[in-house]
Design an enzyme around this catalytic site. Structure first.
Site, PDB file in Angstrom:
ATOM      1  N   TYR A   1       0.772  -1.126   0.029  1.00 56.89           N
ATOM      2  CA  TYR A   1      -0.028  -0.030   0.014  1.00 56.89           C
ATOM      3  C   TYR A   1       1.116   1.397  -0.022  1.00 56.89           C
ATOM      4  O   TYR A   1       2.008   1.453   0.501  1.00 56.89           O
ATOM      5  CB  TYR A   1      -0.977   0.015   1.205  1.00 56.89           C
ATOM      6  CG  TYR A   1      -0.125   0.172   2.367  1.00 56.89           C
ATOM      7  CD1 TYR A   1       0.109   1.506   3.139  1.00 56.89           C
ATOM      8  CD2 TYR A   1       0.436  -0.802   3.317  1.00 56.89           C
ATOM      9  CE1 TYR A   1       0.772   1.908   4.170  1.00 56.89           C
ATOM     10  CE2 TYR A   1       0.941  -0.519   4.223  1.00 56.89           C
ATOM     11  CZ  TYR A   1       1.384   0.630   4.782  1.00 56.89           C
ATOM     12  OH  TYR A   1       1.913   0.944   5.870  1.00 56.89           O
TER      13      TYR A   1
ATOM     14  N   PHE B   1       2.545   9.960   3.016  1.00 58.63           N
ATOM     15  CA  PHE B   1       2.850   9.724   4.469  1.00 58.63           C
ATOM     16  C   PHE B   1       3.047   8.674   5.142  1.00 58.63           C
ATOM     17  O   PHE B   1       3.755   8.265   6.229  1.00 58.63           O
ATOM     18  CB  PHE B   1       1.565  10.322   5.309  1.00 58.63           C
ATOM     19  CG  PHE B   1       0.327   9.687   5.086  1.00 58.63           C
ATOM     20  CD1 PHE B   1      -0.014   8.377   5.847  1.00 58.63           C
ATOM     21  CD2 PHE B   1      -0.466  10.228   4.043  1.00 58.63           C
ATOM     22  CE1 PHE B   1      -1.271   7.665   5.421  1.00 58.63           C
ATOM     23  CE2 PHE B   1      -1.559   9.510   3.876  1.00 58.63           C
ATOM     24  CZ  PHE B   1      -2.122   8.500   4.573  1.00 58.63           C
ATOM     25  N   ASP B   2       2.813   7.369   4.106  1.00 58.50           N
ATOM     26  CA  ASP B   2       3.478   6.141   4.674  1.00 58.50           C
ATOM     27  C   ASP B   2       3.219   4.976   3.390  1.00 58.50           C
ATOM     28  O   ASP B   2       2.602   5.208   2.405  1.00 58.50           O
ATOM     29  CB  ASP B   2       2.282   5.393   5.673  1.00 58.50           C
ATOM     30  CG  ASP B   2       3.063   4.215   6.190  1.00 58.50           C
ATOM     31  OD1 ASP B   2       4.207   3.693   6.127  1.00 58.50           O
ATOM     32  OD2 ASP B   2       2.102   3.515   6.721  1.00 58.50           O
TER      33      ASP B   2
ATOM     34  N   ILE C   1      -8.585   1.769  10.123  1.00 59.12           N
ATOM     35  CA  ILE C   1      -9.711   2.585  10.084  1.00 59.12           C
ATOM     36  C   ILE C   1     -10.673   2.336   9.041  1.00 59.12           C
ATOM     37  O   ILE C   1     -10.448   1.279   8.371  1.00 59.12           O
ATOM     38  CB  ILE C   1      -8.945   3.954   9.274  1.00 59.12           C
ATOM     39  CG1 ILE C   1      -8.113   3.683   7.946  1.00 59.12           C
ATOM     40  CG2 ILE C   1      -8.038   4.535  10.034  1.00 59.12           C
ATOM     41  CD1 ILE C   1      -7.710   4.729   7.164  1.00 59.12           C
TER      42      ILE C   1
ATOM     43  N   TYR D   1      -8.902   9.511   9.828  1.00 54.69           N
ATOM     44  CA  TYR D   1      -8.449   9.845  11.145  1.00 54.69           C
ATOM     45  C   TYR D   1      -9.264  10.999  11.876  1.00 54.69           C
ATOM     46  O   TYR D   1      -8.780  11.670  13.094  1.00 54.69           O
ATOM     47  CB  TYR D   1      -6.770  10.260  11.116  1.00 54.69           C
ATOM     48  CG  TYR D   1      -5.836   9.001  10.647  1.00 54.69           C
ATOM     49  CD1 TYR D   1      -5.723   8.156  11.636  1.00 54.69           C
ATOM     50  CD2 TYR D   1      -5.595   8.728   9.321  1.00 54.69           C
ATOM     51  CE1 TYR D   1      -4.971   6.857  11.379  1.00 54.69           C
ATOM     52  CE2 TYR D   1      -5.184   7.298   9.049  1.00 54.69           C
ATOM     53  CZ  TYR D   1      -4.719   6.740   9.796  1.00 54.69           C
ATOM     54  OH  TYR D   1      -3.910   5.631   9.574  1.00 54.69           O
TER      55      TYR D   1
ATOM     56  N   PHE E   1      -5.460   6.071  -0.769  1.00 53.36           N
ATOM     57  CA  PHE E   1      -4.379   4.819  -0.637  1.00 53.36           C
ATOM     58  C   PHE E   1      -4.541   4.039  -1.755  1.00 53.36           C
ATOM     59  O   PHE E   1      -5.602   3.888  -2.470  1.00 53.36           O
ATOM     60  CB  PHE E   1      -5.082   3.948   0.607  1.00 53.36           C
ATOM     61  CG  PHE E   1      -4.500   4.260   2.002  1.00 53.36           C
ATOM     62  CD1 PHE E   1      -3.253   3.908   2.460  1.00 53.36           C
ATOM     63  CD2 PHE E   1      -5.499   5.181   2.758  1.00 53.36           C
ATOM     64  CE1 PHE E   1      -2.744   4.325   3.731  1.00 53.36           C
ATOM     65  CE2 PHE E   1      -4.760   5.487   4.057  1.00 53.36           C
ATOM     66  CZ  PHE E   1      -3.576   5.101   4.499  1.00 53.36           C
TER      67      PHE E   1
END
Length: 211
Positions: free
Chosen positions: A103, A113-114, A131, A157, A174
Protein backbone atom coordinates in the site's frame (compact mmCIF):
# COMPACT_ATOMS: atom_id res chain seq x y z
CA UNK A 1 -6.51 63.14 16.94
CA UNK A 2 -4.45 60.66 14.88
CA UNK A 3 -1.74 63.30 14.41
CA UNK A 4 -1.51 64.04 18.13
CA UNK A 5 -1.20 60.36 18.96
CA UNK A 6 1.60 59.93 16.45
CA UNK A 7 3.41 62.91 17.95
CA UNK A 8 3.05 61.46 21.42
CA UNK A 9 4.47 58.13 20.29
CA UNK A 10 7.36 59.84 18.48
CA UNK A 11 8.30 61.72 21.64
CA UNK A 12 8.83 58.57 23.64
CA UNK A 13 12.49 57.71 24.01
CA UNK A 14 12.07 54.14 25.33
CA UNK A 15 12.23 51.61 22.46
CA UNK A 16 8.96 49.76 21.98
CA UNK A 17 8.14 46.59 20.10
CA UNK A 18 6.42 47.02 16.76
CA UNK A 19 3.36 45.22 18.03
CA UNK A 20 2.94 47.70 20.94
CA UNK A 21 3.17 50.68 18.56
CA UNK A 22 0.57 49.13 16.28
CA UNK A 23 -1.81 48.66 19.19
CA UNK A 24 -1.28 52.26 20.31
CA UNK A 25 -2.09 53.62 16.86
CA UNK A 26 -5.17 51.41 16.64
CA UNK A 27 -6.37 52.77 19.99
CA UNK A 28 -5.88 56.36 18.78
CA UNK A 29 -7.89 55.76 15.60
CA UNK A 30 -10.76 54.01 17.26
CA UNK A 31 -10.78 55.75 20.61
CA UNK A 32 -10.27 52.39 22.33
CA UNK A 33 -13.29 50.84 20.60
CA UNK A 34 -13.41 47.19 19.68
CA UNK A 35 -12.45 46.24 16.09
CA UNK A 36 -15.32 46.31 13.56
CA UNK A 37 -17.51 43.22 13.65
CA UNK A 38 -16.88 42.53 9.97
CA UNK A 39 -13.15 41.96 10.48
CA UNK A 40 -12.33 38.35 9.53
CA UNK A 41 -9.75 36.62 11.71
CA UNK A 42 -8.02 33.86 9.69
CA UNK A 43 -8.09 30.36 11.17
CA UNK A 44 -4.75 28.61 10.68
CA UNK A 45 -5.04 24.84 10.32
CA UNK A 46 -2.07 22.53 10.86
CA UNK A 47 -0.43 21.31 7.67
CA UNK A 48 1.98 18.49 7.06
CA UNK A 49 5.59 19.66 7.38
CA UNK A 50 7.75 18.72 4.38
CA UNK A 51 9.91 16.55 6.65
CA UNK A 52 6.91 14.25 7.23
CA UNK A 53 6.53 13.52 3.50
CA UNK A 54 8.49 10.55 2.20
CA UNK A 55 8.33 11.24 -1.54
CA UNK A 56 12.12 11.52 -1.90
CA UNK A 57 12.59 7.85 -0.89
CA UNK A 58 9.62 6.45 -2.82
CA UNK A 59 10.45 3.91 -5.56
CA UNK A 60 9.81 5.04 -9.13
CA UNK A 61 8.30 1.65 -10.06
CA UNK A 62 5.70 1.76 -7.26
CA UNK A 63 2.16 3.17 -7.80
CA UNK A 64 2.21 6.93 -8.39
CA UNK A 65 -0.23 9.69 -7.39
CA UNK A 66 -0.11 11.60 -10.68
CA UNK A 67 -3.43 11.37 -12.53
CA UNK A 68 -5.42 10.58 -9.39
CA UNK A 69 -7.90 13.37 -10.16
CA UNK A 70 -8.69 11.70 -13.52
CA UNK A 71 -9.81 8.38 -12.03
CA UNK A 72 -13.50 7.53 -12.30
CA UNK A 73 -14.13 6.83 -8.60
CA UNK A 74 -17.34 5.17 -7.46
CA UNK A 75 -18.76 6.52 -4.20
CA UNK A 76 -20.27 4.09 -1.70
CA UNK A 77 -23.12 4.82 0.73
CA UNK A 78 -20.61 5.68 3.47
CA UNK A 79 -18.85 8.31 1.33
CA UNK A 80 -15.82 6.14 0.52
CA UNK A 81 -14.54 6.57 -3.05
CA UNK A 82 -13.32 3.42 -4.80
CA UNK A 83 -11.54 2.84 -8.10
CA UNK A 84 -10.42 -0.63 -9.24
CA UNK A 85 -7.34 -0.86 -11.44
CA UNK A 86 -7.59 -4.68 -11.31
CA UNK A 87 -10.67 -6.35 -9.76
CA UNK A 88 -8.89 -9.52 -8.62
CA UNK A 89 -10.22 -13.05 -9.00
CA UNK A 90 -8.83 -14.80 -5.93
CA UNK A 91 -10.16 -15.34 -2.43
CA UNK A 92 -12.54 -12.66 -1.19
CA UNK A 93 -11.55 -10.57 1.80
CA UNK A 94 -13.92 -9.48 4.55
CA UNK A 95 -13.82 -6.74 7.21
CA UNK A 96 -12.66 -9.18 9.92
CA UNK A 97 -9.85 -10.82 7.92
CA UNK A 98 -6.10 -10.54 8.23
CA UNK A 99 -4.81 -9.29 4.89
CA UNK A 100 -1.44 -9.19 3.16
CA UNK A 101 -1.12 -5.96 1.19
CA UNK A 102 1.24 -3.55 -0.50
CA UNK A 103 0.00 0.00 0.00
CA UNK A 104 0.84 3.68 -0.33
CA UNK A 105 -0.91 6.54 1.45
CA UNK A 106 -1.05 10.12 0.15
CA UNK A 107 -2.58 13.40 1.19
CA UNK A 108 -4.48 15.23 -1.54
CA UNK A 109 -1.43 17.38 -2.26
CA UNK A 110 0.56 14.25 -3.17
CA UNK A 111 2.53 14.01 0.08
CA UNK A 112 3.37 10.36 0.84
CA UNK A 113 2.84 9.79 4.56
CA UNK A 114 3.33 6.00 4.59
CA UNK A 115 4.04 3.15 2.20
CA UNK A 116 4.99 -0.51 2.43
CA UNK A 117 6.93 0.02 -0.83
CA UNK A 118 9.43 2.07 1.19
CA UNK A 119 10.18 -1.07 3.21
CA UNK A 120 10.18 -3.39 0.21
CA UNK A 121 7.75 -6.08 1.39
CA UNK A 122 3.97 -6.45 1.78
CA UNK A 123 2.58 -6.31 5.31
CA UNK A 124 0.07 -8.37 7.28
CA UNK A 125 -2.70 -6.29 8.86
CA UNK A 126 -5.83 -7.30 10.81
CA UNK A 127 -8.67 -5.28 9.28
CA UNK A 128 -10.60 -4.94 12.59
CA UNK A 129 -7.67 -2.87 13.90
CA UNK A 130 -7.46 -0.32 11.05
CA UNK A 131 -9.48 2.72 9.97
CA UNK A 132 -13.04 2.25 8.70
CA UNK A 133 -12.10 3.26 5.17
CA UNK A 134 -9.70 0.29 5.01
CA UNK A 135 -12.20 -2.10 6.59
CA UNK A 136 -14.77 -1.28 3.92
CA UNK A 137 -12.42 -0.69 1.00
CA UNK A 138 -10.07 -3.66 1.44
CA UNK A 139 -12.67 -5.90 3.08
CA UNK A 140 -14.56 -6.01 -0.23
CA UNK A 141 -11.52 -6.83 -2.45
CA UNK A 142 -10.40 -10.12 -3.94
CA UNK A 143 -6.86 -11.46 -3.90
CA UNK A 144 -4.96 -10.24 -6.95
CA UNK A 145 -6.86 -6.97 -7.00
CA UNK A 146 -5.44 -3.47 -6.94
CA UNK A 147 -7.64 -0.63 -5.74
CA UNK A 148 -7.44 3.12 -5.11
CA UNK A 149 -9.33 4.43 -2.07
CA UNK A 150 -10.15 8.08 -1.36
CA UNK A 151 -11.11 8.15 2.30
CA UNK A 152 -12.98 11.10 3.88
CA UNK A 153 -12.00 12.22 7.40
CA UNK A 154 -14.91 10.48 9.13
CA UNK A 155 -13.72 7.13 7.74
CA UNK A 156 -10.05 7.96 8.35
CA UNK A 157 -8.34 9.86 11.15
CA UNK A 158 -11.09 12.43 11.77
CA UNK A 159 -10.66 15.76 13.51
CA UNK A 160 -7.60 14.57 15.46
CA UNK A 161 -5.55 13.49 12.47
CA UNK A 162 -2.33 11.53 12.98
CA UNK A 163 0.26 14.25 13.41
CA UNK A 164 2.79 15.05 12.17
CA UNK A 165 1.99 13.06 9.01
CA UNK A 166 -1.78 13.50 8.69
CA UNK A 167 -3.38 16.83 9.67
CA UNK A 168 -6.86 17.04 11.23
CA UNK A 169 -9.87 16.62 8.92
CA UNK A 170 -7.69 15.31 6.09
CA UNK A 171 -8.98 13.32 3.13
CA UNK A 172 -6.44 10.59 2.43
CA UNK A 173 -5.78 8.40 -0.61
CA UNK A 174 -4.51 4.82 -0.56
CA UNK A 175 -3.36 2.57 -3.38
CA UNK A 176 -3.72 -1.04 -2.20
CA UNK A 177 -2.78 -4.37 -3.79
CA UNK A 178 -4.14 -7.48 -2.06
CA UNK A 179 -1.89 -10.56 -1.96
CA UNK A 180 -3.52 -12.78 0.64
CA UNK A 181 -6.45 -13.25 3.03
CA UNK A 182 -5.96 -15.14 6.28
CA UNK A 183 -7.59 -16.05 9.57
CA UNK A 184 -5.96 -16.08 12.99
CA UNK A 185 -5.74 -19.89 12.71
CA UNK A 186 -3.84 -19.55 9.43
CA UNK A 187 -1.34 -17.16 11.02
CA UNK A 188 -0.92 -19.36 14.10
CA UNK A 189 -0.31 -22.47 11.98
CA UNK A 190 2.22 -20.60 9.83
CA UNK A 191 4.05 -19.28 12.88
CA UNK A 192 4.15 -22.75 14.46
CA UNK A 193 5.52 -24.23 11.22
CA UNK A 194 8.20 -21.55 11.02
CA UNK A 195 9.19 -22.12 14.64
CA UNK A 196 9.35 -25.88 14.09
CA UNK A 197 11.49 -25.41 10.96
CA UNK A 198 13.85 -23.01 12.73
CA UNK A 199 14.14 -25.40 15.71
CA UNK A 200 14.94 -28.34 13.45
CA UNK A 201 17.62 -26.35 11.62
CA UNK A 202 19.20 -25.27 14.92
CA UNK A 203 19.24 -28.84 16.22
CA UNK A 204 20.79 -30.09 12.98
CA UNK A 205 23.59 -27.54 13.27
CA UNK A 206 24.30 -28.60 16.86
CA UNK A 207 24.43 -32.34 15.99
CA UNK A 208 28.05 -33.43 15.12
CA UNK A 209 28.45 -34.88 11.66
CA UNK A 210 29.07 -38.67 11.64
CA UNK A 211 32.71 -39.69 11.13
Amino acid sequence: MLTSCRSLLASWRIPLLAAVLALALLSCRGGGANPPSDVQVPVIKPTTPPSACQNDRYPADAPQFEGNELLNYQTTASGLKVYDFTPGSGQAANPSAIVEVHYTGWLLDGCIFDSSHLRGDPVLLPLPGVIEGWQEGIGSMNVGGRRRLEIPPDLGYGSRGALPSIPPDATIVFDVELFGVYTEMDITATQEAMIAEATAEAEAEETPASQ
